[in-house]
Scaffold this active site. Structure first.
Site, mmCIF file in Angstrom:
data_model
loop_
_atom_site.group_PDB
_atom_site.id
_atom_site.type_symbol
_atom_site.label_atom_id
_atom_site.label_comp_id
_atom_site.label_asym_id
_atom_site.label_seq_id
_atom_site.Cartn_x
_atom_site.Cartn_y
_atom_site.Cartn_z
ATOM 1 C CB THR A 28 -6.377 -11.072 3.362
ATOM 2 O OG1 THR A 28 -7.804 -10.460 3.815
ATOM 3 C CG2 THR A 28 -6.807 -12.484 3.423
ATOM 4 N NE ARG A 29 -8.422 -6.793 9.098
ATOM 5 C CZ ARG A 29 -8.091 -6.717 10.470
ATOM 6 N NH1 ARG A 29 -6.915 -6.469 10.583
ATOM 7 N NH2 ARG A 29 -8.889 -7.461 11.256
ATOM 8 C CG LEU A 30 -0.261 -4.798 6.756
ATOM 9 C CD1 LEU A 30 0.748 -3.679 6.529
ATOM 10 C CD2 LEU A 30 0.668 -6.036 7.122
ATOM 11 C CD GLN A 31 -4.414 -8.022 13.039
ATOM 12 O OE1 GLN A 31 -5.408 -7.340 12.257
ATOM 13 N NE2 GLN A 31 -4.917 -8.882 13.726
#
Length: 184
Positions: free
Chosen positions: A30-33
Site C-alpha cells: 500500500t505504498r510506492l516502492q
C-alpha cells in the site's frame, strides 16, 4: 476494498518469452516502492503526487490505457556499505559529499548532507541516482558517467561497485538475474 495508489509485484518467468501464464503474483504494497522514480522517468508522471491525490479522495488522473512508456531508466542505490565485507553498513560522518548534478535526464534523490552522520540506527542509503535515455545501454552509460563525478569521504560506500556493475558486459547485455553478483 483497497483504494489507494500502491505497488503490485509479480515474478515473471521469461524462459519461454513473455507469456500470459508466465506472470506470478508476489505481493501488494500500500505504498510506492523505492524504485518509483524509474517509472516516473519513463512515463513522465509524478506517482507521489498521484498517491496523495488518491489519498485525498480524488480519482487517478489517467487510466492504464492512457499511459505510455518512453525510453529507459536505470536506478542505483548509493549506500554507505562495504562491498568487500559482504555489503555490511559503514557508519560515520560524511566528511565530504558531492553527488552527481541532477539534470533533465538525471535525477538524484538524497536525504543526507555533507557533515551528516550515517548511524547504525537508520538505513545507510546516501542517495538514489536515476538516469533516463532513449536506450538501456545509453541509460547505463550516462548513469555510470554521472557516478564517476561523485565524491564521498568518511564512510565506505558501494560507489565503485555500482560503476563497475553498470559497465560490466553482462549488465550491458541484459544478462542479469539474482546470481549476477556471485558470478561476476
Amino acid at each position: 476494498g483497497y483504494q489507494g495508489a500502491g505497488t503490485v509485484e509479480f515474478i515473471v518467468d521469461g524462459s519461454r518469452g513473455l507469456t500470459e501464464d508466465g506472470f506470478y503474483f508476489m505481493e501488494m504494497n500500500t505504498r510506492l516502492q523505492v524504485e518509483h522514480p524509474v517509472t516516473e522517468m519513463i512515463t513522465g508522471h509524478d506517482l507521489v503526487e498521484w498517491q496523495l491525490r488518491v489519498a485525498s479522495g480524488e480519482k487517478l488522473p489517467h487510466s492504464q490505457d492512457e499511459l505510455r512508456i518512453d525510453g529507459h531508466a536505470v536506478e542505483v542505490r548509493l549506500y554507505a556499505e562495504d562491498p568487500a565485507k559482504g555489503f555490511l553498513p559503514s557508519t560515520g560522518r560524511l566528511a565530504r559529499l558531492r553527488l552527481p548534478q541532477p539534470g533533465e535526464h538525471l535525477r538524484v534523490d538524497a536525504g543526507v548532507a555533507e557533515g551528516g552522520d550515517v548511524s547504525m540506527f537508520y538505513d545507510p542509503m546516501i542517495a538514489k541516482v536515476i538516469s533516463w535515455s532513449r536506450t538501456r545501454e545509453e541509460a547505463l552509460g550516462s548513469l555510470s558517467d554521472a557516478l564517476e563525478t561523485a565524491e564521498i569521504a568518511g564512510v565506505r560506500t558501494n560507489l565503485g561497485f555500482l560503476i563497475t556493475t553498470l559497465r560490466h558486459g553482462a549488465m550491458i547485455g541484459g544478462e542479469v538475474d539474482t546470481g549476477f553478483i556471485d558470478r561476476h
